[in-house]
Design an enzyme around this catalytic site. Structure first.
Site, PDB file in Angstrom:
ATOM      1  N   SER A 124      20.053  14.438  -5.341  1.00  0.00           N
ATOM      2  CA  SER A 124      20.477  14.522  -3.941  1.00  0.00           C
ATOM      3  C   SER A 124      21.666  15.451  -3.709  1.00  0.00           C
ATOM      4  CB  SER A 124      20.757  13.128  -3.380  1.00  0.00           C
ATOM      5  OG  SER A 124      19.582  12.342  -3.413  1.00  0.00           O
TER       6      SER A 124
ATOM      7  N   GLU B 162      20.904  13.776 -14.611  1.00  0.00           N
ATOM      8  CA  GLU B 162      20.265  13.393 -13.355  1.00  0.00           C
ATOM      9  C   GLU B 162      20.045  11.884 -13.349  1.00  0.00           C
ATOM     10  OE1 GLU B 162      18.139  16.934 -11.407  1.00  0.00           O
ATOM     11  OE2 GLU B 162      16.694  15.902 -12.669  1.00  0.00           O
TER      12      GLU B 162
ATOM     13  N   GLY C 166      16.039  12.356  -5.154  1.00  0.00           N
ATOM     14  CA  GLY C 166      15.182  12.246  -3.972  1.00  0.00           C
ATOM     15  C   GLY C 166      15.483  11.035  -3.101  1.00  0.00           C
TER      16      GLY C 166
ATOM     17  N   HIS D 271      12.320  16.301 -17.378  1.00  0.00           N
ATOM     18  CA  HIS D 271      12.697  15.806 -16.052  1.00  0.00           C
ATOM     19  C   HIS D 271      12.270  14.331 -15.932  1.00  0.00           C
ATOM     20  CE1 HIS D 271      12.721  15.178 -11.727  1.00  0.00           C
ATOM     21  NE2 HIS D 271      13.595  16.165 -11.677  1.00  0.00           N
TER      22      HIS D 271
ATOM     23  N   GLY E  67      16.740  19.564  -6.132  1.00  0.00           N
ATOM     24  CA  GLY E  67      15.324  19.368  -5.822  1.00  0.00           C
ATOM     25  C   GLY E  67      15.051  19.658  -4.358  1.00  0.00           C
ATOM     26  N   GLY E  68      15.014  18.599  -3.563  1.00  0.00           N
ATOM     27  CA  GLY E  68      14.655  18.685  -2.140  1.00  0.00           C
ATOM     28  C   GLY E  68      15.345  19.807  -1.379  1.00  0.00           C
TER      29      GLY E  68
ATOM     30  N   GLU F 197      10.881  12.717 -13.655  1.00  0.00           N
ATOM     31  CA  GLU F 197       9.534  12.501 -13.109  1.00  0.00           C
ATOM     32  C   GLU F 197       8.482  12.671 -14.205  1.00  0.00           C
ATOM     33  OE1 GLU F 197       9.930  15.129  -9.747  1.00  0.00           O
ATOM     34  OE2 GLU F 197      11.358  13.712  -8.902  1.00  0.00           O
TER      35      GLU F 197
ATOM     36  N   ASN G  40      14.728  23.207  -8.339  1.00  0.00           N
ATOM     37  CA  ASN G  40      13.491  22.632  -8.855  1.00  0.00           C
ATOM     38  C   ASN G  40      12.576  22.393  -7.659  1.00  0.00           C
ATOM     39  OD1 ASN G  40      11.459  21.044  -9.890  1.00  0.00           O
ATOM     40  ND2 ASN G  40      12.769  19.295 -10.386  1.00  0.00           N
ATOM     41  N   TRP G  41      11.613  23.265  -7.512  1.00  0.00           N
ATOM     42  CA  TRP G  41      10.750  23.204  -6.317  1.00  0.00           C
ATOM     43  C   TRP G  41       9.711  22.084  -6.379  1.00  0.00           C
ATOM     44  CZ3 TRP G  41       9.110  28.809  -4.464  1.00  0.00           C
ATOM     45  CH2 TRP G  41      10.271  29.562  -4.243  1.00  0.00           C
ATOM     46  N   LYS G  42       9.572  21.479  -7.539  1.00  0.00           N
ATOM     47  CA  LYS G  42       8.580  20.402  -7.728  1.00  0.00           C
ATOM     48  C   LYS G  42       7.181  20.884  -7.297  1.00  0.00           C
ATOM     49  CE  LYS G  42      12.256  17.128  -7.546  1.00  0.00           C
ATOM     50  NZ  LYS G  42      12.680  15.754  -7.462  1.00  0.00           N
TER      51      LYS G  42
HETATM   52  P1  PGA Z   1      16.715  15.946  -5.527  1.00  0.00           P
HETATM   53  O1  PGA Z   1      15.979  16.191  -6.932  1.00  0.00           O
HETATM   54  O2  PGA Z   1      17.752  17.017  -5.375  1.00  0.00           O
HETATM   55  O3  PGA Z   1      15.627  16.017  -4.502  1.00  0.00           O
HETATM   56  O4  PGA Z   1      17.346  14.585  -5.594  1.00  0.00           O
HETATM   57  C1  PGA Z   1      16.678  16.610  -8.061  1.00  0.00           C
HETATM   58  C2  PGA Z   1      15.712  16.834  -9.202  1.00  0.00           C
HETATM   59  O5  PGA Z   1      14.694  16.149  -9.257  1.00  0.00           O
HETATM   60  O6  PGA Z   1      15.933  17.699 -10.069  1.00  0.00           O
END
Ligand code: PGA
Length: 261
Positions: A213, A167, A173, A95, A234-235, A97, A9-11
């Site tokens: 994470s 999640e 994050g 998600h 994500g990150g 977010e 997930n590149w956000k």
């Molecule tokens: P993260 O994000 O790996 O940076 O914790 C995961 C996600 O939001 O899908």
């Protein structure tokens, strides 16, 4: 045992040039990893470039969100037809977010999931509790409610086509990963919810990803758990090196496979 799935997930990161570079490096780095499904979910603005860069590769393309209507006066939204057009096969929905920052409700997520299935996407449906909810010992109740409401009105054949991502919001994050035991405990619970909804055979087929994470050094332990079928990253998915390592380290060794049984 389900085939592992690693989704990035590149956000809200990456320009067109960066996208093409990142994809080319990932393609080369995971070339030999044929026992794992890999998906990248870049922002909308680079989907076309990503699609082109992924041509003739085993890596699938996904989007990070989608509206449920096919077209119309919905300023700023992206429809299933548009995502089809650009070559997406997967779409992340619900998600945390989107739920927290953009006030998406389970009801809205459910409409999006139904639309995604109608257009033959594989939705990656995210559920997970906040730190406050976990500390109040409400994690299971919250996950159950999100599961039931986000996946309402799906028939068994549709259930088989979804991917669930657990999640925990407190792990996204933050560098604070759920322990493999915490992840397995919730994944087992989600598997039970699936069983109640659509029977044992189907419940076993649905892939349940862990997200929060995930890093090259914790993926193998997470994947060693019987009910963890992959990860939503994500990150660590926007750096070629770490994403490649996660994909390579996600492949279950035979010794782990024995433990999973
Ligand atoms: P993260 O994000 O790996 O940076 O914790 C995961 C996600 O939001 O899908």
């Amino acid at each position: 045992m389900n085939r592992p799935l690693i989704a990035g997930n590149w956000k809200m990161y990456k320009s067109i040039d960066e996208t093409v570079n990142l994809i080319n490096t990932i393609k080369a780095g995971i070339h030999a990893a044929t026992d794992v499904d890999v998906v990248v979910c870049p922002p909308f603005t680079v989907l076309a470039a990503a699609s082109e860069a992924l041509r003739d590769s085993r890596i699938d393309l996904g989007a990070q969100d989608m509206y449920f209507e096919t077209e119309g006066a919905f300023t700023g939204e992206i429809s299933p037809l548009m995502l089809k057009d650009v070559g997406c096969r997967y779409v992340i929905l619900g998600h945390s977010e989107r739920r927290t920052l953009f006030k998406e409700t389970d009801e809205l997520v459910n409409k999006k999931v139904l639309a995604a299935l109608k257009f033959s996407f594989i939705p990656i449906v995210c559920i997970g509790e906040t730190l406050e909810e976990r500390e109040a010992r409400r994690a299971f109740e919250v996950v159950k409610q999100q599961f039931e409401r986000s996946l309402a009105n799906l028939d068994p054949e549709e259930m088989e086509r979804i991917v669930i991502a657990y999640e925990p919001v407190w792990a996204i994050g933050t560098g604070r990963t759920a322990t493999p035991e915490q992840a397995e405990q919730m994944h087992t619970y989600i598997r039970r919810l699936l069983h109640e909804k659509c029977g044992e055979e189907m419940a076993q087929k649905v892939r349940i990803l862990y997200g929060g994470s995930v890093k090259p050094d914790n993926i193998a332990q997470l994947m060693g758990k019987p009910n963890v079928d992959g990860a939503l990253v994500g990150g660590a998915s926007i750096k070629a090196e770490s994403f490649i390592q996660i994909v390579l380290n996600s492949i279950i060794l035979e010794s782990q496979e024995e433990q999973k049984k």
